[in-house]
Structures are given as C-alpha cells and as structure tokens.
Scaffold this active site. Structure first.
Site, mmCIF file in Angstrom:
data_model
loop_
_atom_site.group_PDB
_atom_site.id
_atom_site.type_symbol
_atom_site.label_atom_id
_atom_site.label_comp_id
_atom_site.label_asym_id
_atom_site.label_seq_id
_atom_site.Cartn_x
_atom_site.Cartn_y
_atom_site.Cartn_z
ATOM 1 N N LEU A 103 -81.577 -46.045 -6.515
ATOM 2 C CA LEU A 103 -80.193 -46.519 -6.496
ATOM 3 C C LEU A 103 -80.148 -47.661 -7.502
ATOM 4 O O LEU A 103 -81.121 -48.414 -7.624
ATOM 5 C CB LEU A 103 -79.805 -47.015 -5.105
ATOM 6 N N ASP A 104 -79.030 -47.804 -8.198
ATOM 7 C CA ASP A 104 -78.910 -48.904 -9.160
ATOM 8 C C ASP A 104 -79.086 -50.242 -8.449
ATOM 9 O O ASP A 104 -78.873 -50.339 -7.232
ATOM 10 C CB ASP A 104 -77.535 -48.880 -9.834
ATOM 11 N N LYS A 105 -79.381 -51.258 -9.223
ATOM 12 C CA LYS A 105 -79.614 -52.593 -8.644
ATOM 13 C C LYS A 105 -78.400 -53.056 -7.828
ATOM 14 O O LYS A 105 -78.544 -53.696 -6.791
ATOM 15 C CB LYS A 105 -79.911 -53.570 -9.794
ATOM 16 N N HIS A 189 -77.146 -43.438 -13.482
ATOM 17 C CA HIS A 189 -75.795 -44.025 -13.343
ATOM 18 C C HIS A 189 -74.722 -42.945 -13.193
ATOM 19 O O HIS A 189 -73.604 -43.091 -13.724
ATOM 20 C CB HIS A 189 -75.425 -44.867 -14.576
ATOM 21 N N LYS A 192 -71.106 -43.799 -11.781
ATOM 22 C CA LYS A 192 -70.419 -44.763 -12.663
ATOM 23 C C LYS A 192 -69.960 -44.067 -13.944
ATOM 24 O O LYS A 192 -68.851 -44.303 -14.430
ATOM 25 C CB LYS A 192 -71.356 -45.921 -13.001
#
Ligand code: URA
Length: 246
Positions: A103-105, A189, A192
């Site tokens: 998962l992204d930061k 990502h 997004k």
C-alpha cells in the site's frame, strides 16, 4: 515437521541463533511442559508445544492482518523510514515476515503480513483475481466516461491497461467524490492514476477488504492480529486450483 529445537526457534521467532542457544542453555525453553537444554533435540512443529520465556511459540506459517496507518512504508526495510514490520509486536516477529503486496505510504487499511511466500504470491497474482476493495475520497469532478472506463478496463497514460474494475460512487458533489473501488490486480499507484486519468486527485485511500475478508475495524491504526485459518480461507478459498492451503 521434525526440526532441531534451535532450528525451529530460529524459523518461528525473530531471535538470532546465538540468542536462541543462550535461551535454551538457560532453561527458558520448554517442550511439552519441560525445560529442554539440548538444542539438538528434534521437535515436532505440529504436535509439540514450545514455550519461550513462558510464551507459546506459534509454529507453522503466520498470517497477520495489519491496520496500516499513514506514513509507514510497505517494505521489510527502508533506511530512515518506519516500515510496517516496525509495527509488529516482538512476540509476533519472525525472520521471514513480509508484507504481501504494497500500500502506498499514505494509504491506510488492510495489509497482510505473512511468511508464507506461496500464499502471498497466489493472492497477488492477477490470474487468481483476488479482489481488493478500497474506499476512495477524491477532489475533482470526473470527466465523462469515468464509470465506463472502470467497467471496461482503462488505459493509463503510462501505457498500461487495467483489467475491468468495479466503481461504486457513494457521494458526489461540490468537487468531492467518495467511492468504493474493487480491483483485481495491483499496479503501482493504480487507483490514484485511474482517478487522475479523469481529472480527480485522490486525497484519502483505505483498503477495506481482501477477497472476502474485511478489515477488522476493532484494530486501531497501527495494530495487527493473527488471522485464523477460516479467515485466511476467506481471502483465498482453498478450492482455488493450485493455491497453497494454509
Ligand atoms: N492504489 C493506489 O493508488 N495506492 C494504493 O496504495 C493502493 C491502490
């Protein structure tokens, strides 16, 4: 599985071998209720009960559900940054624990940590179609064709083509959008970028579910807990051909 006692403790704890030997010598290790000071003793990791410092040692693969907070990276190490492994309490740490996927930061929610490489591979493989469900909040008003592009599989500006995904718009108006998205793959990502293709900026992203298993909302952000076999099977049903059965 029969293993030497020191080898079993090395597999199923995060202690270095030298520390394990010391623990065994000092009588801190029990097998089936008796202290054992012989590191070479063979133990059955299925039927024998191991205690280290009076805490049970869980033998066999480990599956943890983490409620990932913002600001930690989904990696086993990242110099200068906090990783998801830093959130695992010492009693659950193991040498080979890693996050199954990323998962992204700034993404929060359900992250699976495991030491079962085959299982991690199976749930991440696009061929297995394990759905991952996200709650998305975004700024902007999507241009026309948004829903159809999700349904049909959209092309991203990097050149990749996404598989068809589900989009359920929960609220929309005044330049804000809340939606639930189900993906069957995990490109970099991805959400997004999918929203950006249609002029929207994701401002909040939470993974709510993997397969049929929802995030346990009683876990505070940053907390994790062991998953039981029935829960693991809700992520990837055991009848899925070729998948490792936990
Ligand atoms: N899609 C994203 O853009 N980020 C994530 O962390 C997960 C899915």
């Amino acid at each position: 599985m029969l293993l030497r006692l020191d080898r079993a403790l090395s597999e199923f704890t995060a202690l270095p071998r030298s520390e394990i030997r010391k623990k065994i010598r000092s009588g801190a290790v029990q097998v089936n209720g008796s202290a054992v000071q012989n590191a070479a003793l063979h133990v059955d990791t299925v039927s024998d009960r191991l205690l280290l410092d009076n805490e049970p040692v869980r033998c066999g693969p480990l599956y943890l559900m983490l409620n990932k907070p913002r600001g930690v990276v989904s990696a086993t190490r990242s110099p200068g940054e906090r990783t998801v492994l830093d959130l695992v309490p010492p009693s659950l740490r193991r040498k080979n624990l890693f996050p199954a996927g990323r998962l992204d930061k700034d993404t929060v929610g359900f992250l699976l940590l495991t030491d079962d490489g085959a299982f991690a591979h199976a749930i991440l493989s696009p061929k297995r179609h394990v759905p991952k469900t996200y709650l998305v909040r975004a700024e902007g008003t999507p241009r026309e064709g948004f829903a159809a592009a999700f349904r049909e599989g959209m092309a991203l500006s990097g050149g990749e083509r996404c598989r068809p995904a589900e989009l359920n718009i929960l609220t929309a108006g005044e330049g804000l959008l809340e939606a639930r998205v189900v993906l069957h793959e995990g490109m970099y990502h991805q959400i997004k970028r999918m929203f950006a293709e249609f002029g929207c900026t994701v401002i909040y992203l939470k993974r709510e579910k993997m397969g049929g298993l929802a995030l346990d909302e009683s876990l505070a952000e940053g907390e994790c807990r062991i998953l039981e076999t029935e829960e693991i099977q809700r992520i990837l049903p055991p009848e899925t051909e070729g998948a490792q059965k936990p």
